[in-house]
Design a protein around this motif. Structure first.
Motif, PDB file in Angstrom:
ATOM      1  N   THR A  22       0.832  -1.194   0.000  1.00 51.55           N
ATOM      2  CA  THR A  22       0.000   0.000   0.000  1.00 51.55           C
ATOM      3  C   THR A  22       0.873   1.254   0.000  1.00 51.55           C
ATOM      4  O   THR A  22       2.051   1.205   0.307  1.00 51.55           O
ATOM      5  N   THR A  23       0.251   2.378  -0.339  1.00 57.48           N
ATOM      6  CA  THR A  23       0.947   3.656  -0.452  1.00 57.48           C
ATOM      7  C   THR A  23       0.550   4.605   0.677  1.00 57.48           C
ATOM      8  O   THR A  23      -0.396   4.341   1.428  1.00 57.48           O
ATOM      9  N   GLU A  24       1.238   5.729   0.725  1.00 56.80           N
ATOM     10  CA  GLU A  24       0.849   6.803   1.653  1.00 56.80           C
ATOM     11  C   GLU A  24      -0.556   7.297   1.317  1.00 56.80           C
ATOM     12  O   GLU A  24      -1.322   7.655   2.214  1.00 56.80           O
ATOM     13  N   GLU A  25      -0.897   7.313   0.034  1.00 55.31           N
ATOM     14  CA  GLU A  25      -2.244   7.734  -0.395  1.00 55.31           C
ATOM     15  C   GLU A  25      -3.303   6.813   0.193  1.00 55.31           C
ATOM     16  O   GLU A  25      -4.358   7.260   0.632  1.00 55.31           O
ATOM     17  N   PHE A  26      -3.037   5.517   0.230  1.00 57.46           N
ATOM     18  CA  PHE A  26      -3.951   4.557   0.849  1.00 57.46           C
ATOM     19  C   PHE A  26      -4.168   4.930   2.312  1.00 57.46           C
ATOM     20  O   PHE A  26      -5.312   4.982   2.791  1.00 57.46           O
ATOM     21  N   LEU A  27      -3.077   5.185   3.015  1.00 59.27           N
ATOM     22  CA  LEU A  27      -3.181   5.529   4.438  1.00 59.27           C
ATOM     23  C   LEU A  27      -4.009   6.795   4.633  1.00 59.27           C
ATOM     24  O   LEU A  27      -4.879   6.847   5.509  1.00 59.27           O
ATOM     25  N   ARG A  28      -3.758   7.811   3.804  1.00 55.85           N
ATOM     26  CA  ARG A  28      -4.517   9.075   3.910  1.00 55.85           C
ATOM     27  C   ARG A  28      -5.998   8.862   3.632  1.00 55.85           C
ATOM     28  O   ARG A  28      -6.851   9.307   4.388  1.00 55.85           O
ATOM     29  N   ARG A  29      -6.299   8.180   2.536  1.00 58.67           N
ATOM     30  CA  ARG A  29      -7.709   8.008   2.151  1.00 58.67           C
ATOM     31  C   ARG A  29      -8.508   7.212   3.157  1.00 58.67           C
ATOM     32  O   ARG A  29      -9.697   7.434   3.327  1.00 58.67           O
ATOM     33  N   PHE A  30      -7.869   6.243   3.807  1.00 57.29           N
ATOM     34  CA  PHE A  30      -8.592   5.397   4.744  1.00 57.29           C
ATOM     35  C   PHE A  30      -8.358   5.796   6.197  1.00 57.29           C
ATOM     36  O   PHE A  30      -8.828   5.124   7.115  1.00 57.29           O
ATOM     37  N   GLY A  31      -7.646   6.889   6.405  1.00 53.34           N
ATOM     38  CA  GLY A  31      -7.457   7.416   7.753  1.00 53.34           C
ATOM     39  C   GLY A  31      -6.695   6.490   8.670  1.00 53.34           C
ATOM     40  O   GLY A  31      -7.007   6.377   9.851  1.00 53.34           O
ATOM     41  N   VAL A  32      -5.680   5.847   8.121  1.00 54.94           N
ATOM     42  CA  VAL A  32      -4.871   4.908   8.892  1.00 54.94           C
ATOM     43  C   VAL A  32      -3.473   5.508   9.057  1.00 54.94           C
ATOM     44  O   VAL A  32      -2.909   6.037   8.108  1.00 54.94           O
ATOM     45  N   GLU A  33      -2.919   5.434  10.253  1.00 59.48           N
ATOM     46  CA  GLU A  33      -1.591   5.997  10.498  1.00 59.48           C
ATOM     47  C   GLU A  33      -0.488   5.186   9.832  1.00 59.48           C
ATOM     48  O   GLU A  33       0.460   5.732   9.292  1.00 59.48           O
ATOM     49  N   SER A  34      -0.600   3.866   9.905  1.00 57.99           N
ATOM     50  CA  SER A  34       0.383   2.984   9.283  1.00 57.99           C
ATOM     51  C   SER A  34      -0.280   1.631   9.043  1.00 57.99           C
ATOM     52  O   SER A  34      -1.346   1.349   9.596  1.00 57.99           O
ATOM     53  N   SER A  35       0.373   0.804   8.251  1.00 55.02           N
ATOM     54  CA  SER A  35      -0.200  -0.524   7.996  1.00 55.02           C
ATOM     55  C   SER A  35      -0.245  -1.351   9.281  1.00 55.02           C
ATOM     56  O   SER A  35      -1.070  -2.253   9.412  1.00 55.02           O
ATOM     57  N   ASP A  36       0.606  -1.023  10.243  1.00 53.62           N
ATOM     58  CA  ASP A  36       0.589  -1.728  11.532  1.00 53.62           C
ATOM     59  C   ASP A  36      -0.649  -1.397  12.360  1.00 53.62           C
ATOM     60  O   ASP A  36      -1.001  -2.140  13.272  1.00 53.62           O
ATOM     61  N   SER A  37      -1.311  -0.285  12.046  1.00 53.65           N
ATOM     62  CA  SER A  37      -2.492   0.102  12.822  1.00 53.65           C
ATOM     63  C   SER A  37      -3.803  -0.308  12.164  1.00 53.65           C
ATOM     64  O   SER A  37      -4.869   0.134  12.582  1.00 53.65           O
ATOM     65  N   LEU A  38      -3.738  -1.188  11.149  1.00 54.12           N
ATOM     66  CA  LEU A  38      -4.969  -1.718  10.563  1.00 54.12           C
ATOM     67  C   LEU A  38      -5.700  -2.542  11.614  1.00 54.12           C
ATOM     68  O   LEU A  38      -5.060  -3.167  12.476  1.00 54.12           O
ATOM     69  N   PRO A  39      -7.030  -2.577  11.559  1.00 56.40           N
ATOM     70  CA  PRO A  39      -7.773  -3.378  12.536  1.00 56.40           C
ATOM     71  C   PRO A  39      -7.369  -4.850  12.469  1.00 56.40           C
ATOM     72  O   PRO A  39      -7.093  -5.377  11.397  1.00 56.40           O
ATOM     73  N   ILE A  40      -7.324  -5.489  13.613  1.00 57.06           N
ATOM     74  CA  ILE A  40      -7.003  -6.916  13.672  1.00 57.06           C
ATOM     75  C   ILE A  40      -8.258  -7.703  13.351  1.00 57.06           C
ATOM     76  O   ILE A  40      -9.326  -7.448  13.908  1.00 57.06           O
ATOM     77  N   ILE A  41      -8.112  -8.655  12.441  1.00 52.71           N
ATOM     78  CA  ILE A  41      -9.249  -9.488  12.048  1.00 52.71           C
ATOM     79  C   ILE A  41      -9.123 -10.826  12.759  1.00 52.71           C
ATOM     80  O   ILE A  41      -8.161 -11.560  12.556  1.00 52.71           O
ATOM     81  N   THR A  42     -10.106 -11.128  13.585  1.00 51.89           N
ATOM     82  CA  THR A  42     -10.100 -12.365  14.357  1.00 51.89           C
ATOM     83  C   THR A  42     -10.772 -13.488  13.565  1.00 51.89           C
ATOM     84  O   THR A  42     -11.535 -13.228  12.632  1.00 51.89           O
ATOM     85  N   PRO A  43     -10.541 -14.739  13.938  1.00 50.46           N
ATOM     86  CA  PRO A  43     -11.228 -15.855  13.272  1.00 50.46           C
ATOM     87  C   PRO A  43     -12.753 -15.725  13.345  1.00 50.46           C
ATOM     88  O   PRO A  43     -13.454 -16.086  12.401  1.00 50.46           O
ATOM     89  N   ASP A  44     -13.277 -15.198  14.442  1.00 53.08           N
ATOM     90  CA  ASP A  44     -14.725 -15.000  14.565  1.00 53.08           C
ATOM     91  C   ASP A  44     -15.228 -13.998  13.517  1.00 53.08           C
ATOM     92  O   ASP A  44     -16.296 -14.185  12.934  1.00 53.08           O
ATOM     93  N   MET A  45     -14.448 -12.950  13.296  1.00 57.50           N
ATOM     94  CA  MET A  45     -14.834 -11.954  12.299  1.00 57.50           C
ATOM     95  C   MET A  45     -14.826 -12.566  10.902  1.00 57.50           C
ATOM     96  O   MET A  45     -15.714 -12.292  10.091  1.00 57.50           O
TER      97      MET A  45
END
Length: 97
Positions: free
Chosen positions: A56-79
């Motif tokens: 992903t790019t910096e543009e991706f982070l800006r558009r989706f309001g994410v600080e870094s790829s490390d701060s993406l929501p964690i997806i659990t097996p239940d999800m």
């Protein structure tokens, strides 16, 4: 969105790895994401053929309001199970229309 999600969570990743996850060719989707500047080539894998790696790019982070790829929501097996059920329900609804 599916392809973008795969790249965001699995980066760096090759097209063939994306296709293995999705089960379909992903050339068009990846090329569009590159065109929209959400994804970029980040290198080459050190294997025969040296396939391109995408991330992903910096543009991706800006558009989706994410600080870094490390701060993406964690997806659990239940999800994941819930997402599968939602997708199955959508397919059922569309086939009944």
């Amino acid at each position: 969105m599916e392809t973008l999600s795969i790249i965001a969570y699995k980066q760096p990743i090759t097209k063939s790895e994306i296709e293995r996850i999705r089960g379909v060719k992903s050339d068009f989707a990846v090329n569009k994401l590159v065109e929209y500047m959400l994804v970029e080539e980040v290198g080459r894998m050190d294997t025969p053929g040296r396939p391109l790696l995408f991330g992903t790019t910096e543009e991706f982070l800006r558009r989706f309001g994410v600080e870094s790829s490390d701060s993406l929501p964690i997806i659990t097996p239940d999800m994941i199970e819930e997402f599968k059920h939602q997708a199955e329900d959508e397919v059922t609804l569309k086939s009944n229309d």
